[in-house]
Design a protein around this motif. Structure first.
Motif, PDB file in Angstrom:
ATOM      1  N   UNK A   8       0.834  -1.204   0.000  1.00  0.00           N
ATOM      2  CA  UNK A   8       0.000   0.000   0.000  1.00  0.00           C
ATOM      3  C   UNK A   8       0.870   1.256   0.000  1.00  0.00           C
ATOM      4  N   UNK A   9       1.892   1.288   0.823  1.00  0.00           N
ATOM      5  CA  UNK A   9       2.781   2.452   0.891  1.00  0.00           C
ATOM      6  C   UNK A   9       3.464   2.683  -0.453  1.00  0.00           C
ATOM      7  N   UNK A  10       3.989   1.612  -1.058  1.00  0.00           N
ATOM      8  CA  UNK A  10       4.677   1.728  -2.347  1.00  0.00           C
ATOM      9  C   UNK A  10       3.705   2.188  -3.434  1.00  0.00           C
ATOM     10  N   UNK A  11       2.509   1.598  -3.469  1.00  0.00           N
ATOM     11  CA  UNK A  11       1.513   1.964  -4.488  1.00  0.00           C
ATOM     12  C   UNK A  11       1.061   3.414  -4.308  1.00  0.00           C
ATOM     13  N   UNK A  12       0.807   3.820  -3.058  1.00  0.00           N
ATOM     14  CA  UNK A  12       0.386   5.198  -2.801  1.00  0.00           C
ATOM     15  C   UNK A  12       1.444   6.183  -3.284  1.00  0.00           C
ATOM     16  N   UNK A  13       2.696   5.882  -3.024  1.00  0.00           N
ATOM     17  CA  UNK A  13       3.790   6.756  -3.455  1.00  0.00           C
ATOM     18  C   UNK A  13       3.862   6.802  -4.979  1.00  0.00           C
ATOM     19  N   UNK A  14       3.830   5.638  -5.622  1.00  0.00           N
ATOM     20  CA  UNK A  14       3.936   5.571  -7.081  1.00  0.00           C
ATOM     21  C   UNK A  14       2.815   6.354  -7.757  1.00  0.00           C
ATOM     22  N   UNK A  15       1.614   6.259  -7.196  1.00  0.00           N
ATOM     23  CA  UNK A  15       0.469   6.932  -7.812  1.00  0.00           C
ATOM     24  C   UNK A  15       0.554   8.455  -7.716  1.00  0.00           C
ATOM     25  N   UNK A  16       1.366   8.962  -6.806  1.00  0.00           N
ATOM     26  CA  UNK A  16       1.555  10.411  -6.667  1.00  0.00           C
ATOM     27  C   UNK A  16       2.592  10.959  -7.655  1.00  0.00           C
ATOM     28  N   UNK A  17       3.366  10.088  -8.268  1.00  0.00           N
ATOM     29  CA  UNK A  17       4.454  10.532  -9.149  1.00  0.00           C
ATOM     30  C   UNK A  17       3.912  10.929 -10.519  1.00  0.00           C
ATOM     31  N   UNK A  18       4.324  12.087 -11.030  1.00  0.00           N
ATOM     32  CA  UNK A  18       3.817  12.574 -12.324  1.00  0.00           C
ATOM     33  C   UNK A  18       4.068  11.580 -13.462  1.00  0.00           C
ATOM     34  N   UNK A  19       3.007  11.263 -14.202  1.00  0.00           N
ATOM     35  CA  UNK A  19       3.129  10.390 -15.367  1.00  0.00           C
ATOM     36  C   UNK A  19       3.157   8.908 -15.057  1.00  0.00           C
ATOM     37  N   UNK A  20       3.084   8.529 -13.781  1.00  0.00           N
ATOM     38  CA  UNK A  20       3.129   7.101 -13.426  1.00  0.00           C
ATOM     39  C   UNK A  20       1.819   6.418 -13.793  1.00  0.00           C
ATOM     40  N   UNK A  21       1.934   5.198 -14.317  1.00  0.00           N
ATOM     41  CA  UNK A  21       0.758   4.425 -14.701  1.00  0.00           C
ATOM     42  C   UNK A  21       0.890   3.000 -14.211  1.00  0.00           C
ATOM     43  N   UNK A  22      -0.218   2.433 -13.763  1.00  0.00           N
ATOM     44  CA  UNK A  22      -0.260   1.049 -13.305  1.00  0.00           C
ATOM     45  C   UNK A  22      -0.743   0.157 -14.441  1.00  0.00           C
ATOM     46  N   UNK A  23      -0.033  -0.933 -14.664  1.00  0.00           N
ATOM     47  CA  UNK A  23      -0.424  -1.928 -15.662  1.00  0.00           C
ATOM     48  C   UNK A  23      -0.302  -3.308 -15.039  1.00  0.00           C
ATOM     49  N   UNK A  24      -0.907  -4.294 -15.681  1.00  0.00           N
ATOM     50  CA  UNK A  24      -0.778  -5.681 -15.235  1.00  0.00           C
ATOM     51  C   UNK A  24      -0.467  -6.574 -16.438  1.00  0.00           C
ATOM     52  N   UNK A  25       0.678  -6.347 -17.100  1.00  0.00           N
ATOM     53  CA  UNK A  25       0.999  -7.103 -18.314  1.00  0.00           C
ATOM     54  C   UNK A  25       1.309  -8.578 -18.061  1.00  0.00           C
ATOM     55  N   UNK A  26       1.611  -8.942 -16.812  1.00  0.00           N
ATOM     56  CA  UNK A  26       1.962 -10.328 -16.496  1.00  0.00           C
ATOM     57  C   UNK A  26       0.836 -11.044 -15.758  1.00  0.00           C
ATOM     58  N   UNK A  27      -0.356 -10.453 -15.770  1.00  0.00           N
ATOM     59  CA  UNK A  27      -1.497 -11.051 -15.098  1.00  0.00           C
ATOM     60  C   UNK A  27      -1.787 -10.370 -13.770  1.00  0.00           C
TER      61      UNK A  27
END
Length: 131
Positions: A8-27
Motif C-alpha cells: 500500500x505504501x509503495x503503491x500510494x507513493x507511485x500513484x503520486x508521481x507525475x506520469x506514473x501508470x499502473x499496468x498488469x501485463x503479467x497477469x
C-alpha cells in the motif's frame, strides 16, 4: 512494516508521481508501474511474501543490501540494477517512499528530455529548474 502495508505504501507513493501508470501485463498477480512506458516498480508475492521490486543505482543497491536484511537483489531482474524489498524490521514508510521515488527518478533521467514528466535532478527538492 508488514507486507500489505509495504504494498500500500509503495503503491500510494507511485500513484503520486507525475506520469506514473499502473499496468498488469503479467497477469493479476503482478502490478507494474511505468513512466512513459518504462518500468520503475513491480509488486507481487513470492511464496506468500509481498515484495516490491525497484530500480536502484548499482552502488546504492549494494549499500542497501549491506544495510538492510530485507533488501535483496532484484527478483527476476538484473541483479545489479534492481532490488527486492520485503516488509520487516528497519523497513518503514519513509524508506519505502524514498526507494520508490529514487527508482522513478532513475528511469525518468534515462528518458529523452522532451518526454520527462519532471526534471529528475530537481524533483522533490523544492527547487525549480532554471528556465
Amino acid at each position: 512494516m508488514n507486507g500489505p502495508t509495504l504494498h500500500k505504501t509503495a503503491a500510494d507513493c507511485a500513484e503520486e508521481l507525475p506520469g506514473a501508470q499502473l499496468e498488469q501485463p503479467f497477469g493479476p498477480d503482478w502490478e507494474v508501474y511505468k513512466v512513459r512506458g518504462k518500468v520503475f516498480m513491480l509488486m507481487t508475492e513470492v511464496p506468500g511474501r509481498p515484495v516490491v521490486i525497484l530500480k536502484a543505482d548499482p552502488d546504492e543497491a549494494h549499500a542497501l543490501r549491506e544495510q538492510y536484511r530485507h533488501i535483496t537483489p532484484g527478483y527476476h531482474m538484473n541483479k545489479k540494477h534492481w532490488i527486492t524489498l520485503e516488509g520487516g524490521e528497519g523497513v518503514d514508510k519513509k524508506l519505502v517512499r524514498e526507494l520508490v521515488t529514487d527508482s522513478y527518478l532513475l528511469v525518468v533521467a534515462r528518458l529523452p528530455r522532451a518526454e520527462r514528466p519532471v526534471d529528475p535532478h530537481t524533483y522533490g527538492t523544492g527547487t525549480r529548474a532554471p528556465r
